[in-house]
Motif scaffolding. Structure first.
Motif, PDB file in Angstrom:
ATOM      1  N   THR A 170       0.933  -1.065  -0.125  1.00 20.56           N
ATOM      2  CA  THR A 170      -0.081   0.068  -0.021  1.00 20.56           C
ATOM      3  C   THR A 170       0.692   1.133   0.031  1.00 20.56           C
ATOM      4  O   THR A 170       2.014   1.323   0.333  1.00 20.56           O
ATOM      5  N   ASP A 171       0.116   2.443  -0.056  1.00 18.56           N
ATOM      6  CA  ASP A 171       1.021   3.597  -0.175  1.00 18.56           C
ATOM      7  C   ASP A 171       1.248   4.031   1.244  1.00 18.56           C
ATOM      8  O   ASP A 171       1.869   5.099   1.703  1.00 18.56           O
ATOM      9  N   LYS A 172       0.870   3.203   2.444  1.00 16.75           N
ATOM     10  CA  LYS A 172       1.199   3.434   3.537  1.00 16.75           C
ATOM     11  C   LYS A 172       2.446   2.226   4.337  1.00 16.75           C
ATOM     12  O   LYS A 172       2.583   2.303   5.557  1.00 16.75           O
ATOM     13  N   GLY A 173       2.519   1.275   3.395  1.00 13.83           N
ATOM     14  CA  GLY A 173       3.468   0.368   3.791  1.00 13.83           C
ATOM     15  C   GLY A 173       3.221  -1.225   3.408  1.00 13.83           C
ATOM     16  O   GLY A 173       2.377  -1.231   2.523  1.00 13.83           O
ATOM     17  N   LEU A 174       3.873  -2.296   3.949  1.00 11.09           N
ATOM     18  CA  LEU A 174       3.645  -3.514   3.713  1.00 11.09           C
ATOM     19  C   LEU A 174       2.860  -4.117   4.835  1.00 11.09           C
ATOM     20  O   LEU A 174       3.153  -4.000   5.656  1.00 11.09           O
ATOM     21  N   PHE A 175       1.921  -4.836   4.476  1.00 13.26           N
ATOM     22  CA  PHE A 175       1.051  -5.684   5.215  1.00 13.26           C
ATOM     23  C   PHE A 175       1.195  -7.052   4.978  1.00 13.26           C
ATOM     24  O   PHE A 175       1.163  -7.591   3.681  1.00 13.26           O
ATOM     25  N   ARG A 176       0.687  -8.025   6.013  1.00 12.67           N
ATOM     26  CA  ARG A 176       0.570  -9.581   5.729  1.00 12.67           C
ATOM     27  C   ARG A 176      -0.783  -9.887   6.493  1.00 12.67           C
ATOM     28  O   ARG A 176      -0.918  -9.389   7.518  1.00 12.67           O
ATOM     29  N   LEU A 177      -1.392 -10.956   5.957  1.00 12.12           N
ATOM     30  CA  LEU A 177      -2.344 -11.522   6.422  1.00 12.12           C
ATOM     31  C   LEU A 177      -1.688 -12.812   7.092  1.00 12.12           C
ATOM     32  O   LEU A 177      -1.221 -13.811   6.586  1.00 12.12           O
ATOM     33  N   ASP A 178      -2.109 -12.777   8.580  1.00  8.08           N
ATOM     34  CA  ASP A 178      -1.952 -14.081   9.552  1.00  8.08           C
ATOM     35  C   ASP A 178      -3.152 -14.650   9.955  1.00  8.08           C
ATOM     36  O   ASP A 178      -3.844 -14.032  10.617  1.00  8.08           O
ATOM     37  N   GLY A 179      -3.500 -15.881   9.274  1.00 10.90           N
ATOM     38  CA  GLY A 179      -4.925 -16.335   9.518  1.00 10.90           C
ATOM     39  C   GLY A 179      -6.026 -15.077   9.051  1.00 10.90           C
ATOM     40  O   GLY A 179      -6.211 -15.343   7.960  1.00 10.90           O
ATOM     41  N   SER A 180      -6.447 -14.923  10.017  1.00  8.35           N
ATOM     42  CA  SER A 180      -7.617 -13.999   9.826  1.00  8.35           C
ATOM     43  C   SER A 180      -7.298 -12.471   9.962  1.00  8.35           C
ATOM     44  O   SER A 180      -8.113 -11.530  10.237  1.00  8.35           O
ATOM     45  N   TYR A 181      -6.120 -12.182  10.551  1.00 14.35           N
ATOM     46  CA  TYR A 181      -5.508 -10.959  10.830  1.00 14.35           C
ATOM     47  C   TYR A 181      -4.592 -10.246   9.845  1.00 14.35           C
ATOM     48  O   TYR A 181      -3.742 -10.849   9.371  1.00 14.35           O
ATOM     49  N   ILE A 182      -4.484  -8.911   9.588  1.00 19.34           N
ATOM     50  CA  ILE A 182      -3.684  -8.284   8.693  1.00 19.34           C
ATOM     51  C   ILE A 182      -2.544  -7.414   9.700  1.00 19.34           C
ATOM     52  O   ILE A 182      -3.464  -6.613  10.529  1.00 19.34           O
ATOM     53  N   HIS A 183      -1.399  -7.688   9.597  1.00 16.62           N
ATOM     54  CA  HIS A 183      -0.559  -6.968  10.361  1.00 16.62           C
ATOM     55  C   HIS A 183       0.525  -6.134   9.565  1.00 16.62           C
ATOM     56  O   HIS A 183       0.653  -6.724   8.381  1.00 16.62           O
ATOM     57  N   GLN A 184       1.035  -5.023  10.021  1.00 15.22           N
ATOM     58  CA  GLN A 184       1.616  -4.084   9.346  1.00 15.22           C
ATOM     59  C   GLN A 184       3.116  -4.676   9.527  1.00 15.22           C
ATOM     60  O   GLN A 184       3.487  -5.078  10.685  1.00 15.22           O
ATOM     61  N   VAL A 185       4.037  -4.605   8.468  1.00 14.20           N
ATOM     62  CA  VAL A 185       5.324  -5.351   8.533  1.00 14.20           C
ATOM     63  C   VAL A 185       6.151  -4.203   9.267  1.00 14.20           C
ATOM     64  O   VAL A 185       6.130  -3.067   8.788  1.00 14.20           O
ATOM     65  N   ASN A 186       6.950  -4.226  10.477  1.00 14.53           N
ATOM     66  CA  ASN A 186       7.706  -3.230  11.012  1.00 14.53           C
ATOM     67  C   ASN A 186       8.579  -2.773  10.113  1.00 14.53           C
ATOM     68  O   ASN A 186       9.298  -3.414   9.434  1.00 14.53           O
ATOM     69  N   ASN A 187       8.949  -1.469  10.330  1.00 18.42           N
ATOM     70  CA  ASN A 187       9.814  -0.441   9.893  1.00 18.42           C
ATOM     71  C   ASN A 187       9.604  -0.209   8.211  1.00 18.42           C
ATOM     72  O   ASN A 187      10.575   0.032   7.690  1.00 18.42           O
ATOM     73  N   ILE A 188       8.194  -0.862   7.715  1.00 17.88           N
ATOM     74  CA  ILE A 188       8.357  -0.301   6.367  1.00 17.88           C
ATOM     75  C   ILE A 188       6.915   0.490   6.322  1.00 17.88           C
ATOM     76  O   ILE A 188       5.647  -0.210   6.370  1.00 17.88           O
ATOM     77  N   GLU A 189       7.201   1.533   6.497  1.00 16.59           N
ATOM     78  CA  GLU A 189       5.852   2.522   6.787  1.00 16.59           C
ATOM     79  C   GLU A 189       5.891   3.467   5.624  1.00 16.59           C
ATOM     80  O   GLU A 189       5.490   4.712   5.588  1.00 16.59           O
ATOM     81  N   PHE A 190       6.027   3.130   4.393  1.00 12.56           N
ATOM     82  CA  PHE A 190       6.244   4.022   3.075  1.00 12.56           C
ATOM     83  C   PHE A 190       5.688   3.153   1.990  1.00 12.56           C
ATOM     84  O   PHE A 190       5.331   2.121   2.034  1.00 12.56           O
ATOM     85  N   ALA A 191       5.422   3.923   0.905  1.00 10.21           N
ATOM     86  CA  ALA A 191       4.615   3.246  -0.059  1.00 10.21           C
ATOM     87  C   ALA A 191       5.525   2.021  -0.824  1.00 10.21           C
ATOM     88  O   ALA A 191       6.812   2.251  -0.818  1.00 10.21           O
ATOM     89  N   VAL A 192       4.866   1.033  -1.103  1.00  8.21           N
ATOM     90  CA  VAL A 192       5.302  -0.141  -1.544  1.00  8.21           C
ATOM     91  C   VAL A 192       4.744  -0.667  -2.935  1.00  8.21           C
ATOM     92  O   VAL A 192       3.350  -0.721  -2.704  1.00  8.21           O
ATOM     93  N   TRP A 193       5.328  -1.314  -3.766  1.00  9.81           N
ATOM     94  CA  TRP A 193       4.309  -1.627  -4.780  1.00  9.81           C
ATOM     95  C   TRP A 193       5.379  -3.013  -5.612  1.00  9.81           C
ATOM     96  O   TRP A 193       6.596  -2.727  -5.090  1.00  9.81           O
ATOM     97  N   ASP A 194       4.856  -3.687  -6.237  1.00  9.06           N
ATOM     98  CA  ASP A 194       5.503  -4.860  -6.917  1.00  9.06           C
ATOM     99  C   ASP A 194       6.222  -5.648  -5.958  1.00  9.06           C
ATOM    100  O   ASP A 194       7.241  -6.169  -6.182  1.00  9.06           O
TER     101      ASP A 194
END
Length: 194
Positions: A170-194
């Protein structure tokens, strides 16, 4: 008065004194151990019947069931159950009673008062509610993800699956789906793509 088991072509009364105290039984599931039965009541919670003994099913979901009221249930896979409630939508659990997910208005369920549940041959869960019918694709842990309730932030730019994990750029960072919860990846709080 009380519970009875149908065994060897006849009904046999459950002798446990708790049997007569269980009222308004809503669901009965054969436990995956094939040695016990899970009993679901409308407002007393869940119990386990093993032989002639009845005990509380002291598990994650029992408090939720007691608070929201239990109306119905269905087994949706070999080790997953869906339980409908009066005021809390649907809660799913594994065979140990561990909560897997709650399906409610935040999941776009039409109404949180569940009158009946049905699993069709395609493994879709149908819920009869006070406000119509909802079809839930239970093979997918999340059917709708928004930025309000999911933990996902920003404009989604890309989605990838890697090692059985979904990743959201996202334009706010990288997130991952763990089971049924979405968590932001630590220290990646900037736009990410591809």
């Amino acid at each position: 008065n009380g519970l009875a088991l149908y065994k060897n072509n006849s009904f046999q009364k459950v002798s446990d004194r708790t049997s007569s105290q269980i009222v308004d039984l809503q669901t009965v599931f054969l436990n995956t151990d094939r040695q016990s039965v899970i009993l679901g009541t409308s407002n007393q919670g869940l119990f386990v019947l093993r032989g002639n003994s009845i005990t509380d099913f002291n598990v994650d979901i029992n408090q939720f069931i007691k608070e929201k009221g239990h109306t119905c249930g269905v087994q949706i896979s070999d080790n997953e159950f869906a339980l409908g409630t009066f005021t809390g939508g649907i809660i799913t659990s594994d065979e140990t009673g561990k909560q897997l997910r709650i399906i409610d208005k935040n999941s776009l369920l039409s109404d949180e008062s569940i009158n009946d549940l049905f699993l069709d041959t395609d493994k879709s869960l149908w819920a009869a509610t006070n406000n119509g019918i909802s079809k839930i694709e239970v093979n997918w842990y999340l059917s709708f993800i928004d930025n309000i309730n999911s933990g996902l932030e920003g404009k989604v730019l890309d989605i990838k699956e890697y090692n059985n994990t979904f990743w959201f750029a996202t334009d706010k960072g990288l997130f991952r789906l763990d089971g049924s919860y979405i968590h932001q990846v630590n220290n990646i709080e900037f736009a990410v793509w591809d």
